[in-house]
Design a protein around this motif. Structure first.
Motif, PDB file in Angstrom:
ATOM      1  N   TRP A   1       0.816  -1.218   0.000  1.00  0.00           N
ATOM      2  CA  TRP A   1       0.000   0.000   0.000  1.00  0.00           C
ATOM      3  C   TRP A   1       0.847   1.265   0.000  1.00  0.00           C
ATOM      4  O   TRP A   1       0.315   2.349   0.055  1.00  0.00           O
ATOM      5  CB  TRP A   1      -0.930   0.000   1.216  1.00  0.00           C
ATOM      6  CG  TRP A   1      -1.910  -1.129   1.205  1.00  0.00           C
ATOM      7  CD1 TRP A   1      -2.383  -1.809   0.113  1.00  0.00           C
ATOM      8  CD2 TRP A   1      -2.542  -1.730   2.350  1.00  0.00           C
ATOM      9  NE1 TRP A   1      -3.270  -2.785   0.506  1.00  0.00           N
ATOM     10  CE2 TRP A   1      -3.394  -2.762   1.874  1.00  0.00           C
ATOM     11  CE3 TRP A   1      -2.493  -1.492   3.726  1.00  0.00           C
ATOM     12  CZ2 TRP A   1      -4.176  -3.550   2.715  1.00  0.00           C
ATOM     13  CZ3 TRP A   1      -3.270  -2.275   4.574  1.00  0.00           C
ATOM     14  CH2 TRP A   1      -4.101  -3.296   4.069  1.00  0.00           C
TER      15      TRP A   1
ATOM     16  N   HIS B   1      -7.018  -9.095   6.446  1.00  0.00           N
ATOM     17  CA  HIS B   1      -7.015  -8.918   4.990  1.00  0.00           C
ATOM     18  C   HIS B   1      -5.882  -9.726   4.351  1.00  0.00           C
ATOM     19  O   HIS B   1      -6.068 -10.334   3.295  1.00  0.00           O
ATOM     20  CB  HIS B   1      -6.877  -7.435   4.645  1.00  0.00           C
ATOM     21  CG  HIS B   1      -7.206  -7.125   3.221  1.00  0.00           C
ATOM     22  ND1 HIS B   1      -8.435  -7.400   2.659  1.00  0.00           N
ATOM     23  CD2 HIS B   1      -6.461  -6.580   2.213  1.00  0.00           C
ATOM     24  CE1 HIS B   1      -8.432  -7.041   1.390  1.00  0.00           C
ATOM     25  NE2 HIS B   1      -7.251  -6.545   1.090  1.00  0.00           N
TER      26      HIS B   1
ATOM     27  N   CYS C   1      -5.366 -10.642   0.522  1.00  0.00           N
ATOM     28  CA  CYS C   1      -4.110 -10.122  -0.028  1.00  0.00           C
ATOM     29  C   CYS C   1      -2.959 -11.061   0.334  1.00  0.00           C
ATOM     30  O   CYS C   1      -2.067 -10.728   1.106  1.00  0.00           O
ATOM     31  CB  CYS C   1      -3.860  -8.709   0.489  1.00  0.00           C
ATOM     32  SG  CYS C   1      -2.527  -7.864  -0.373  1.00  0.00           S
TER      33      CYS C   1
ATOM     34  N   PRO D   1      -2.197 -12.496  -4.454  1.00  0.00           N
ATOM     35  CA  PRO D   1      -3.298 -11.708  -3.901  1.00  0.00           C
ATOM     36  C   PRO D   1      -4.510 -11.717  -4.832  1.00  0.00           C
ATOM     37  O   PRO D   1      -4.360 -11.754  -6.052  1.00  0.00           O
ATOM     38  CB  PRO D   1      -2.706 -10.297  -3.785  1.00  0.00           C
ATOM     39  CG  PRO D   1      -1.473 -10.286  -4.599  1.00  0.00           C
ATOM     40  CD  PRO D   1      -0.996 -11.699  -4.709  1.00  0.00           C
TER      41      PRO D   1
ATOM     42  N   CYS E   1      -6.672  -9.689  -6.166  1.00  0.00           N
ATOM     43  CA  CYS E   1      -6.959  -8.276  -6.457  1.00  0.00           C
ATOM     44  C   CYS E   1      -8.364  -8.084  -7.035  1.00  0.00           C
ATOM     45  O   CYS E   1      -9.049  -7.115  -6.702  1.00  0.00           O
ATOM     46  CB  CYS E   1      -5.918  -7.699  -7.407  1.00  0.00           C
ATOM     47  SG  CYS E   1      -4.255  -7.667  -6.712  1.00  0.00           S
TER      48      CYS E   1
ATOM     49  N   CYS F   1     -10.941  -7.753  -4.331  1.00  0.00           N
ATOM     50  CA  CYS F   1     -10.485  -6.973  -3.176  1.00  0.00           C
ATOM     51  C   CYS F   1     -11.296  -5.690  -3.017  1.00  0.00           C
ATOM     52  O   CYS F   1     -11.369  -4.882  -3.949  1.00  0.00           O
ATOM     53  CB  CYS F   1      -9.005  -6.631  -3.347  1.00  0.00           C
ATOM     54  SG  CYS F   1      -8.372  -5.630  -2.001  1.00  0.00           S
TER      55      CYS F   1
ATOM     56  N   CYS G   1      -5.445   0.919  -3.781  1.00  0.00           N
ATOM     57  CA  CYS G   1      -4.199   0.150  -3.647  1.00  0.00           C
ATOM     58  C   CYS G   1      -3.259   0.344  -4.837  1.00  0.00           C
ATOM     59  O   CYS G   1      -3.603   0.008  -5.970  1.00  0.00           O
ATOM     60  CB  CYS G   1      -4.540  -1.339  -3.516  1.00  0.00           C
ATOM     61  SG  CYS G   1      -3.060  -2.377  -3.429  1.00  0.00           S
TER      62      CYS G   1
ATOM     63  N   ALA H   1      -0.779  -1.366  -5.498  1.00  0.00           N
ATOM     64  CA  ALA H   1      -0.272  -2.668  -5.949  1.00  0.00           C
ATOM     65  C   ALA H   1      -1.340  -3.484  -6.660  1.00  0.00           C
ATOM     66  O   ALA H   1      -1.129  -4.656  -6.963  1.00  0.00           O
ATOM     67  CB  ALA H   1       0.269  -3.454  -4.759  1.00  0.00           C
TER      68      ALA H   1
HETATM   69  S1  SF4 Z   1      -5.657  -4.820  -4.696  1.00  0.00           S
HETATM   70 FE1  SF4 Z   1      -3.922  -4.447  -3.318  1.00  0.00          FE
HETATM   71  S2  SF4 Z   1      -4.724  -4.915  -1.260  1.00  0.00           S
HETATM   72 FE2  SF4 Z   1      -6.107  -5.812  -2.744  1.00  0.00          FE
HETATM   73  S3  SF4 Z   1      -5.393  -7.924  -2.998  1.00  0.00           S
HETATM   74 FE3  SF4 Z   1      -4.419  -6.700  -4.648  1.00  0.00          FE
HETATM   75  S4  SF4 Z   1      -2.450  -6.087  -3.784  1.00  0.00           S
HETATM   76 FE4  SF4 Z   1      -3.723  -6.749  -2.055  1.00  0.00          FE
END
Ligand code: SF4
Length: 317
Positions: free
Chosen positions: A212, A246, A251, A256, A258, A261, A267, A269
Motif C-alpha cells: 500500500w 485482509h 491479499c 493476492p 486483487c 479486493c 491500492c 499494488a
Molecule cells: S488490490 Fe492491493 S490490497 Fe487488494 S489484494 Fe491486490 S495487492 Fe492486495
C-alpha cells in the motif's frame, strides 16, 4: 481477520469500496452454485472486468494524501472485517502470551489445536514453570520448533513467577525481557489483554503496508513507527487486526486476490495478483460457518450474506 459478489448483482458497477466489500461477502461457493443458472443467463459482463484502481502514484502522493488514503483503507477494512480480532484462542493474559510465542513460524489454527492440551495440563505460570520439558515438547511438537518453543514458554513462565508474582506484566519494557517475547508478541498482549494500543507487525502486516506504500521500510520497528504516525494511537490495535485479516483472506503473499479486493481502488499494488473477479474469488480463504478456534465468530448476518469460506484458514499467506 470477505468474498466477491459477482453472483448476486453482477451488472452493477461500483466504485465504492464499501459496496465492493458487500459484494465480496456475497460470492460464497454455495451461493455461486445456487445462482449459477440465473447468473449465466444474465451474462454479468461488467463483473468480469478487472476493478479499476484510482490509487495515486506513490511518488506524487503528499503526506497528507497518504494519511487520508491509509485511514480510508482502514475504514473500508473495518466494514469488511467488523469482527476482526486475534485469531489465537485464549482465556487470560497468560494463555495469550504463551499462544503468541507458539504462533511463530506456524499458523494460529495449529496453535489453537495444540494449546487446549497444554493449558489443561499446565493452567498457570507456576504449573508450566515446573513442567518436565520432555512432556511439553511432545505437546508442542505439532507447532514446529518445539524444543525452542518449549524452552521459551517454560522460561517465560519461570520469569513470570520469579519476577512478576505469577502475573503477566502490562508494560512493554517488562514484556520484552521475557524469554521468547519480542515487540510483536508484547504488542499483541498489550493490545488484546490490557487494552493498550499497539501495532502488531507480523508477516502479513509487513507485506500489506509495503504494497500500500504506507512505508518502504523493511525493519519491523521502523514499519511500526512509520505506520503508527499515520493513525491515531487509539486505532492501532484494530488497525493491526484489519490488516492481518485482509492479508490472511484476500491479499495473500504469493497470489493476492486483487479482482475480489474491496480496497482495490485505493491500492497502488492492484494487479500484483489475480485481477479477474471470478478467478480471484477462488483464491479467497474462509471458514464455513465461522472461524473455528476464534473467540468471536463473525455475526450470523455476515454469514447469511454469503461470507462462507471456500477453504480452511490456516495456511500462511
Ligand atoms: S488490490 Fe492491493 S490490497 Fe487488494 S489484494 Fe491486490 S495487492 Fe492486495
Amino acid at each position: 481477520m470477505s468474498d466477491p459478489a459477482a453472483a448476486e448483482k453482477p451488472a452493477q458497477k461500483t466504485t465504492n469500496p464499501a459496496k465492493k466489500a458487500a459484494s465480496v461477502r456475497k460470492a460464497s461457493p454455495a451461493r455461486k452454485t445456487a445462482a449459477k443458472k440465473t447468473a449465466s443467463a444474465r451474462k454479468p459482463t461488467s463483473a468480469r472486468k478487472p476493478v479499476a484502481t484510482t490509487a495515486p502514484a506513490p511518488a506524487t502522493e503528499s503526506h497528507t494524501a497518504l494519511v487520508r488514503r491509509a485511514r480510508r483503507i482502514n475504514r473500508e477494512l473495518a466494514e469488511v472485517y467488523p469482527y476482526a480480532h486475534p485469531e489465537l484462542d485464549f482465556e487470560n493474559s497468560f494463555q495469550l502470551i504463551v499462544a503468541t510465542v507458539l504462533s511463530a513460524q506456524t499458523t494460529d489454527l495449529r496453535v489453537n489445536q495444540t494449546t487446549p492440551t497444554l493449558f489443561a495440563k499446565y493452567p498457570t505460570p507456576e504449573d508450566l514453570a515446573g513442567a518436565d520439558p520432555e512432556v511439553v515438547e511432545e505437546i508442542l511438537r505439532p507447532c514446529g520448533f518445539f524444543r525452542a518453543k518449549t524452552k521459551s514458554v517454560i522460561g517465560l513462565s519461570k520469569a513470570l513467577v520469579e519476577n512478576h508474582g505469577g502475573e503477566v506484566p502490562g508494560r512493554l519494557e517488562d514484556l520484552v525481557k521475557l524469554p521468547g517475547v519480542g515487540r510483536k508478541t508484547a504488542f499483541v498482549v498489550l493490545g488484546n489483554a490490557f487494552g493498550r494500543p499497539g501495532i502488531t507487525v507480523d508477516t502479513h502486516f509487513q507485506r500489506l503496508v509495503r504494497r500500500w506504500k504506507w512505508t518502504e521500510a523493511t525493519d519491523p520497528d521502523k514499519i511500526e513507527t512509520a505506520v503508527g504516525a499515520l493513525f491515531p494511537k487509539s486505532e492501532w490495535t484494530m488497525l493491526s487486526h484489519h490488516v492481518i485479516f485482509h492479508g490472511r483472506r484476500i491479499c495473500h503473499a504469493r497470489k493476492p486476490a486483487c479482482g475480489a479486493c474491496p480496497i482495490a481502488p485505493l491500492c497502488p499494488a492492484f494487479g500484483e495478483g489475480e485481477t479477474d473477479p471470478e478467478k480471484a474469488a477462488k483464491l479467497l480463504k474462509y471458514e464455513k460457518g465461522g472461524f473455528p478456534g476464534q473467540r468471536l465468530n463473525p455475526p450470523q448476518s455476515y454469514l447469511d450474506a454469503g461470507g462462507i469460506p471456500a477453504r480452511p484458514l490456516g495456511a500462511a499467506g
